[in-house]
Scaffold this active site. Structure first.
Site, PDB file in Angstrom:
ATOM      1  N   ASP A  12     -42.128 -46.148  -1.284  1.00  0.00           N
ATOM      2  CA  ASP A  12     -41.869 -45.429  -2.534  1.00  0.00           C
ATOM      3  C   ASP A  12     -40.382 -45.092  -2.584  1.00  0.00           C
ATOM      4  O   ASP A  12     -39.837 -44.500  -1.658  1.00  0.00           O
ATOM      5  CB  ASP A  12     -42.728 -44.150  -2.550  1.00  0.00           C
ATOM      6  N   ASP A 106     -41.450 -48.480  -8.842  1.00  0.00           N
ATOM      7  CA  ASP A 106     -40.737 -48.106  -7.611  1.00  0.00           C
ATOM      8  C   ASP A 106     -41.657 -47.865  -6.422  1.00  0.00           C
ATOM      9  O   ASP A 106     -41.290 -47.161  -5.482  1.00  0.00           O
ATOM     10  CB  ASP A 106     -39.883 -46.865  -7.867  1.00  0.00           C
ATOM     11  N   GLU A 107     -42.834 -48.495  -6.443  1.00  0.00           N
ATOM     12  CA  GLU A 107     -43.835 -48.157  -5.436  1.00  0.00           C
ATOM     13  C   GLU A 107     -44.749 -49.351  -5.186  1.00  0.00           C
ATOM     14  O   GLU A 107     -45.118 -50.035  -6.144  1.00  0.00           O
ATOM     15  CB  GLU A 107     -44.669 -47.042  -6.061  1.00  0.00           C
TER      16      GLU A 107
HETATM   17 MG   LIG Z   1     -40.834 -42.827  -6.289  1.00  0.00          MG
END
Ligand SMILES: [Mg+2]
Length: 394
Positions: A12, A106-107
């Site tokens: 993350d 983003d993960e």
């Molecule tokens: Mg994040």
């Protein structure tokens, strides 16, 4: 390290949008930066750790954020730019494993169960991913490593910012125990409040509730709460490839009421879908039936198969089961559709459990291959699908 253990890494990015903005404007480094507002309905989408330190949180109204941190630099969301960086980040994951499940920009979850021979301990893989992400994008990531998605996700939260937390299979229960229940998967505000009313605030406290009590109170979610609180999570990492589907549908020139005719159409559609699956080297684990009635009301019904298939007869028989859960035959239909989802690499097919299964499967494979090659040469209508032959006998 046992081979059959799952090793999942959850990566993350830290304060992703804000980090990208700071990367592009180095003069902002060390300052409280807020990304949001504008088209994003006036809420904070991302805040640098400096802004967080002053009480700014994601999803907080921008007006509120400005009050708690008036000196913050407020920037609009530049999604295209974040997507660019996101592509670089995701490329790093695929260097280590093809089993990547992107969760958001983003993960992602990365299943590295089969990879440690090649790349070392999963914790080292997570460190290497973080290093490469930073050197190639200039943005920091955190990573959690665990035997399940649940453990990995909660470990990455604990690792923030800029760290790696490894939770071994025997450590999961102890790791989860002191955490607030709000951190568990699927526990939103409403569930959190209902649990609080029962005096349950931590995962350890949740464990005191027997399964029956949780099921009575929370229905289906109760069973999940019971399992998650014990660190039990069997959900696999699902790659993008697997979430896609292959389907065909047909809108009729006149509505269909006759069930026999509907079955006939489904047979052809199943055959088409199966052929496309074979062409792509994919097998479907899930079969989905779509019906649009004459009044344009649309429904879908699906079933997960015990084994993934690219055989038209199997797809068709799944459709017949699904057809019973519709009103086709009693209510005029204007469209029928069949699709296969949860696609798997066809070459990785499991062996039949018994000799008979294997022999029958091999026979069906042969029939399908022969049929495909004839149709490749002489066209789609050159040969009656095996499924159609079977239907005539039945
Ligand atoms: Mg994040």
């Amino acid at each position: 390290m046992a081979k059959d253990l799952s090793h999942i890494i959850h990566v993350d990015m830290d304060a992703f949008f804000a980090s990208v903005e700071i990367l592009d404007r180095p003069e902002l480094r060390g300052k409280p930066v807020i990304v949001g507002g504008g088209a994003e309905r006036g809420v904070v989408c991302s805040a640098s750790y400096e802004a967080r330190g002053r009480g700014v949180r994601s999803a907080m109204p921008v007006a509120h954020a400005r009050r708690v941190c008036p000196e913050a630099v407020l920037l609009p969301v530049r999604r295209g730019r974040y997507e660019e960086v996101s592509r670089l980040v995701h490329a790093v994951f695929y260097r280590y494993t093809p089993r990547v499940e992107p969760v958001s920009i983003d993960e992602a979850f990365c299943d590295v169960s089969g990879c440690f021979r090649l790349f070392g301990h999963p914790k080292d893989i997570a460190q290497a991913m973080r290093r490469e992400i930073f050197s190639e994008t200039g943005c920091a990531a955190s990573a959690g490593v665990g035997p399940s998605k649940l453990a990995a996700k909660m470990a990455s939260e604990a690792a923030k910012p800029g760290g790696v937390v490894y939770v071994g299979p025997e450590e999961v229960e102890d790791f989860l125990a002191p955490l607030p229940v709000s951190r568990l998967w699927g526990v939103g505000k409403a569930t959190q409040e209902r649990l609080a009313a029962l005096g349950v605030r931590t995962v350890a406290q949740l464990r005191d509730y027997p399964l029956e009590a949780l099921a009575a109170k929370f229905g289906k979610q109760g069973a999940l709460l019971y399992e998650f609180s014990r660190g039990i999570d069997t959900r696999p990492v699902v790659t993008e490839h697997e979430t896609k589907s292959i389907g065909n549908e047909e809108t009729f020139s006149r509505d269909i009421l006759d069930i026999g005719e509907a079955k006939n159409r489904l047979l052809r559609l199943s055959d088409k879908v199966a052929r496309r699956l074979r062409r792509n080297g994919l097998k479907a684990r899930c079969v989905c039936l779509k019906v649009k009635y004459a009044d344009f009301v649309q429904i879908t019904r699906n079933v997960t198969l015990e084994e993934a298939t690219w055989d038209g007869a199997v797809v068709y028989s799944a459709c017949l089961g699904l057809l019973e859960k519709t009103e086709v035959g009693a209510r005029p239909a204007r469209l029928l559709g069949v699709s296969g989802a949860q696609l798997e690499d066809g070459s990785l097919g499991r062996q039949g459990r018994f000799f008979e299964d294997t022999r029958e499967a091999a026979r069906r494979e042969q029939v399908n291959r022969a049929m495909d090659s004839i149709r490749d040469r002489f066209g789609e209508k050159s040969i009656l699908p095996a499924a159609l032959t079977q239907d005539k006998e039945g």
